[in-house]
Design a protein around this motif. Structure first.
Motif, PDB file in Angstrom:
ATOM      1  N   GLY A 243       0.856  -1.256  -0.030  1.00  0.00           N
ATOM      2  CA  GLY A 243      -0.185   0.144   0.094  1.00  0.00           C
ATOM      3  C   GLY A 243       0.724   1.205   0.011  1.00  0.00           C
ATOM      4  O   GLY A 243       2.010   1.079  -0.462  1.00  0.00           O
ATOM      5  N   THR A 258       1.719   3.343  -4.587  1.00  0.00           N
ATOM      6  CA  THR A 258       1.419   2.395  -3.889  1.00  0.00           C
ATOM      7  C   THR A 258       1.757   0.815  -4.195  1.00  0.00           C
ATOM      8  O   THR A 258       1.806   0.534  -5.479  1.00  0.00           O
ATOM      9  N   GLU A 260       1.310  -2.691  -4.873  1.00  0.00           N
ATOM     10  CA  GLU A 260       0.371  -3.671  -5.274  1.00  0.00           C
ATOM     11  C   GLU A 260       0.891  -5.150  -4.897  1.00  0.00           C
ATOM     12  O   GLU A 260       0.059  -5.691  -4.510  1.00  0.00           O
TER      13      GLU A 260
END
Length: 292
Positions: A243, A258, A260
C-alpha cells in the motif's frame, strides 16, 4: 481502489450519450533493450511476449530506443499518450523497468501541458492526426501499473556492473534517476508498484531485496534509497510495506505510489524474457483483468 475507480468511470461514460464512442486502450512501455523493437509500431510486442496473449483492452506497444537517454526518447511516449489518451479516449498504462522513468518523466514534466486531441490513427512514425483542432490539458489516464520500476535507479548502474556505456545507463544511476524529475508529481495518477524479489546474481551490489536488476527502494516507489526487504528478513534497513505506508523505518513512498505486489515468496525476477515472464507476469494478469 482501481476497480472502484474504473467502475465509476464506466458508469459515468454510460450516462453521457456523447461519450458513447469513447475507446479505452492499454499502453505497454518497455524498459531497457538493445533497440530491437520497432519504434512507431504499436503492434510490435517482441519485448514482452506473444502479441496474441491477453494484456488489456486494445493493447498497444509503446516502443522507444531502449539504450538512449530518457529525455531524448520521451517524445515517443508522449506521441502514444497523445494518440490514444486524449479526447473521448482513456488509457490504462503498464511500464517495465526504465519504462517507469519514461511515464514518470512524461507526467511530471508534460502532464500539465496543452495537448491536441488525436484520432488514434497512427502513421508509420507513431504520430496521430488531430480530431477537430481542440485541445486539452494532459492525458486521460486511469492508472499506471509498474513492473519492477527503475524510477529510483539501480545500483548496478552506480557500480558499472552492466557491461555497457550506453546513454541510458547514466540515467539509471540512482542519484540521477531520482533527480531527473519530481517523482511526486504524477498529475494525481496512481502508480501501482509490482516489486520482484527473486534476485541472486547481484546480491552484493543491490541493497535489500531485489529482482537481479533493481532493488526494492526503486521497485517499491520509496522516496529514498536503502536496503528494504520482506517481513522477517534480517540485515535490512526496514520492511517494504504494501500500500502507501512508509517502510518500517519510516521512509515514505512518493506521492500516488502504492505497492500492489511485494514478492514475499521471492518468485519473480526482473525479466520478461520475451514471454511475459518474471514480474511482468502479474502486471499482465492485472491489465488483462480490465478488458473493457
Amino acid at each position: 481502489m482501481k476497480k472502484l475507480f474504473s467502475t465509476a468511470v464506466i458508469a459515468a461514460t454510460a450516462l453521457v450519450g456523447a461519450e458513447a464512442s469513447a475507446t479505452n486502450y492499454s499502453l505497454w512501455i518497455h524498459g531497457r533493450n538493445g533497440g530491437s523493437t520497432q519504434r512507431g509500431n504499436y503492434a510490435d510486442f517482441s519485448y514482452w511476449g506473444p502479441s496474441s496473449t491477453a494484456a488489456g483492452v486494445n493493447k498497444k506497444a509503446v516502443n522507444w530506443l531502449g539504450t538512449q537517454k530518457i529525455s531524448v526518447e520521451n517524445y515517443r511516449i508522449r506521441d502514444a499518450l497523445d494518440c490514444f489518451c486524449t479526447g473521448a479516449n482513456w488509457c490504462y498504462i503498464a511500464a517495465h523497468s526504465a519504462g517507469d522513468l519514461q511515464i514518470g518523466y512524461a507526467l511530471s514534466l508534460y502532464g500539465g501541458s496543452t495537448r491536441y486531441k488525436k484520432n488514434a490513427i497512427p502513421n508509420s512514425s507513431g504520430v496521430c492526426g488531430n480530431t477537430d483542432g481542440t485541445t486539452q490539458v494532459g492525458w486521460n489516464i486511469k492508472w499506471v501499473d509498474i513492473a519492477s520500476g527503475a524510477g529510483g535507479g539501480s545500483e548496478l548502474a552506480n557500480m558499472g556492473d552492466w557491461a555497457s556505456s550506453d546513454p541510458l545507463t547514466s540515467d539509471l544511476v540512482t542519484s540521477t534517476a531520482r533527480a531527473m524529475y519530481n517523482h511526486n508529481t504524477t498529475r494525481s495518477k496512481w502508480f501501482y508498484m509490482f516489486a520482484g524479489a527473486r534476485g541472486t546474481a547481484y546480491s552484493g551490489t543491490l541493497p535489500g531485496q531485489d529482482d537481479e536488476a533493481v532493488a526494492y527502494h526503486s521497485t517499491g516507489g520509496v522516496s529514498v534509497t536503502g536496503g528494504f526487504c520482506n517481513p522477517g528478513d534480517w540485515f535490512c534497513d526496514g520492511t517494504l510495506n504494501t500500500g502507501t505506508a512508509a517502510t518500517s523505518d519510516g521512509k515514505a513512498k512518493w506521492s500516488y505510489h502504492t505497492v500492489e505486489l511485494r514478492d514475499d515468496g521471492e518468485a519473480y525476477d526482473h525479466y520478461a524474457a520475451g514471454n511475459w515472464a518474471g514480474i511482468v507476469g502479474p502486471v499482465r494478469a492485472d491489465m488483462a483483468s480490465y478488458a473493457y
